[in-house]
Every structure is written in structure tokens, then in C-alpha cells.
Motif scaffolding. Sequence first.
Motif, PDB file in Angstrom:
ATOM      1  N   GLY A  58     -26.134  33.001 -14.159  1.00 49.84           N
ATOM      2  CA  GLY A  58     -25.186  32.445 -15.140  1.00 49.84           C
ATOM      3  C   GLY A  58     -26.945  31.966 -15.715  1.00 49.84           C
ATOM      4  O   GLY A  58     -28.604  32.215 -15.757  1.00 49.84           O
ATOM      5  N   ARG A  59     -26.832  29.923 -16.072  1.00 44.24           N
ATOM      6  CA  ARG A  59     -28.462  29.241 -16.456  1.00 44.24           C
ATOM      7  C   ARG A  59     -28.420  28.093 -16.080  1.00 44.24           C
ATOM      8  O   ARG A  59     -27.406  27.419 -15.737  1.00 44.24           O
ATOM      9  N   ARG A  60     -29.533  27.715 -16.207  1.00 42.71           N
ATOM     10  CA  ARG A  60     -29.565  26.440 -15.462  1.00 42.71           C
ATOM     11  C   ARG A  60     -31.264  25.792 -16.104  1.00 42.71           C
ATOM     12  O   ARG A  60     -31.668  27.097 -17.147  1.00 42.71           O
ATOM     13  N   GLY A  61     -31.353  24.663 -15.961  1.00 44.61           N
ATOM     14  CA  GLY A  61     -32.272  23.594 -16.968  1.00 44.61           C
ATOM     15  C   GLY A  61     -33.520  23.667 -15.760  1.00 44.61           C
ATOM     16  O   GLY A  61     -33.708  24.411 -14.673  1.00 44.61           O
ATOM     17  N   ALA A  62     -34.805  23.912 -16.877  1.00 47.17           N
ATOM     18  CA  ALA A  62     -36.266  23.028 -15.767  1.00 47.17           C
ATOM     19  C   ALA A  62     -35.934  22.681 -14.979  1.00 47.17           C
ATOM     20  O   ALA A  62     -37.273  21.353 -15.173  1.00 47.17           O
ATOM     21  N   ASP A 108     -20.106  18.293 -18.257  1.00 44.22           N
ATOM     22  CA  ASP A 108     -21.250  18.263 -19.359  1.00 44.22           C
ATOM     23  C   ASP A 108     -22.180  19.767 -18.581  1.00 44.22           C
ATOM     24  O   ASP A 108     -23.116  19.783 -17.803  1.00 44.22           O
ATOM     25  N   PRO A 109     -21.210  20.504 -19.856  1.00 42.92           N
ATOM     26  CA  PRO A 109     -22.122  22.079 -19.093  1.00 42.92           C
ATOM     27  C   PRO A 109     -23.688  22.519 -19.590  1.00 42.92           C
ATOM     28  O   PRO A 109     -23.723  23.085 -17.806  1.00 42.92           O
ATOM     29  N   GLY A 110     -23.728  21.340 -20.167  1.00 43.41           N
ATOM     30  CA  GLY A 110     -25.686  21.398 -20.020  1.00 43.41           C
ATOM     31  C   GLY A 110     -25.876  23.355 -20.321  1.00 43.41           C
ATOM     32  O   GLY A 110     -25.615  23.732 -21.431  1.00 43.41           O
ATOM     33  N   ALA A 111     -26.979  23.315 -19.991  1.00 36.29           N
ATOM     34  CA  ALA A 111     -27.390  24.884 -19.908  1.00 36.29           C
ATOM     35  C   ALA A 111     -26.322  26.254 -20.280  1.00 36.29           C
ATOM     36  O   ALA A 111     -26.161  27.274 -20.211  1.00 36.29           O
ATOM     37  N   ASN A 112     -25.014  25.999 -18.935  1.00 41.17           N
ATOM     38  CA  ASN A 112     -24.135  26.449 -19.106  1.00 41.17           C
ATOM     39  C   ASN A 112     -23.424  27.053 -20.489  1.00 41.17           C
ATOM     40  O   ASN A 112     -23.542  28.501 -20.199  1.00 41.17           O
TER      41      ASN A 112
END
Length: 297
Positions: A58-62, A108-112
Motif C-alpha cells: 500500500g501507500r501512506r503519507g509522510a 479521503d483516499p489520500g496517498a492510496n
Amino acid sequence: MTRVVVVGDLMTDAVARARYPLARASDTPAIVTMHGGGSGANIASWLAVEGTEVAFIGRRGADITGRNRDMELMGYGVDARLVMDPERPTGTCVVLVTHKGERTMLSDPGANAALSPEDLPRDLFSQGGHLHLSGYTLINEGSRDAGLAALELARRAGMSVSVDCSSSAPLERTGAEPFLEWTQNAKLLFANADQAKVLTGRDDPAAAAKVLTAWFPQVVVKLNDDGALWFGNNRPDPVKAAAEAVDRVVDGTGAGDAFTAGFLPAWLGGKPPAEALADGCHLASRAISHLGARPRL
């Protein structure tokens, strides 16, 4: 034991449980809690806690929430392969729960939404493994290429594949025909009754499941309080399992994800559909009996 690779969404859930009917344009007393969430991450967490070898892509924010979700996954025993996005925050979902238990989600999917084919570690796609793809990855236009690439990598590696429809409203906006076209090579489809209706136009879950076996060899439809059913394209009738009774429903958020995590290991291990459904219903009952979408260690 088959290793499961989950590709999907990582979120932080802000769950607001109203104590009284919602007072529109005013205040309603509520209990607000924050939890790790995201359908893909929930499934990976439950699988790991229940003893399955699992990796989550997956992907996440910093940001601090992204770091917390990463550490949380690793604490559950998940091989977390998270790419850090330098621009987008970790995804967030606001879950509004009425005093009667009905849930509405604002996501809000954000980094996804920026998950890309380059984010997929090739070493995880190997023969003998299983790919479970969260439908959100395909429904979200920004991550769709990553979802399609994961399906192709799994096909080339000879992995078995399951897909979850994820959510009825965004599925309807995407369209049944494209979704079925993208996922038709999967061996197993998970849907709830609303999602099955979106894909087939059939109100009856068993009838919808039977229609869906034209695209998928096996279909599971989750029926909330009525349990779940399985339909295979070589069977004349569905196999059904009843939901387990619980003393008190604490939180239904993520119960469907827990069901999937209970069903998959049994199914991969060759258990009959009735037993796999019962395992899924059992884990779902455990999930709704405690606070939050993820297991608590």
C-alpha cells in the motif's frame, strides 16, 4: 501454508457514534474514536493475527498517522510494504454511526490514490501464493493501474486471486461492466448484497451470485446479520452459513473485512465451502464484539 499478498487501501478511521438521532445543522452527542482502517489493511491484519503469512502492499503519507499505521501493521505480524508518499497524506475515513447503528462513510483516499505499478514489490508475486485485491484499488482511478498490474503479475506467477468489491456507491459510479472486465480472471469474488446487486441488477443475493459465476468460478456474498453464502459455477444451489450470535455489538466497522480474513485461509486450505463460511462468520462476530476495525492485541 499459502502466503497471502494483499494489495489495497490503508486508512485511519475516525468513527463517530451518535448517542441520539442526528440533529441536522446542530450538535449531537457522540463517542469519537480513531483506529487503523482501510479494507485491505484490515484484512491483512486479521490474517496475520490468525496465523497466516501475509504481506500488505500500500501507500501512506509522510505523516505521524502513516507511521502509526505502519508500526501497527508490523505489530500484528504483517510484512508491510508501504511506499511513503512525499505529497499526499495518509488516507482518512470519517465513519458516522447513527444511534441505530447505521453507518455512513466519508472517505479521503489520500496517498492510496497514488499507488502505482512501480510500488508493487516483484518478489512477493510468486507461484504458490495468493493475491487478494481490494476493489478500492480498481475503483479509484489514481490507483487503478496498480490494481491491474497486480492482477497481471499474479497471473504470470500462477497465483490464485480473490477480489473484494469494497463499496457499492463507488462501484456503481465506476460501472459494473468495467469492473467485471478488469477482474474476470479472479478465482473468487467477495461482495455484499448491495454490491452484488450493482454488478448484476438482481435483488436476491443467491440469484446475483449465480449470475456472477459467469465471470468468477466462485462467489461469496456477505449478508450481514443473515450470515453469508457461497456459489460455485458447478453447483446447482448456494451453500449458506448463519451469522454467529453475539452478546453485544460494539462496532460493526470492518466486520466484512474480518469475514474475508476468516474465509480465505480455510478456502485456501481446501476446506468445504460450508466450513470456510462458518470460519468467516466466526471471525466477523469477534470483530463486531470489540472496538475498531482491526484486531486488538
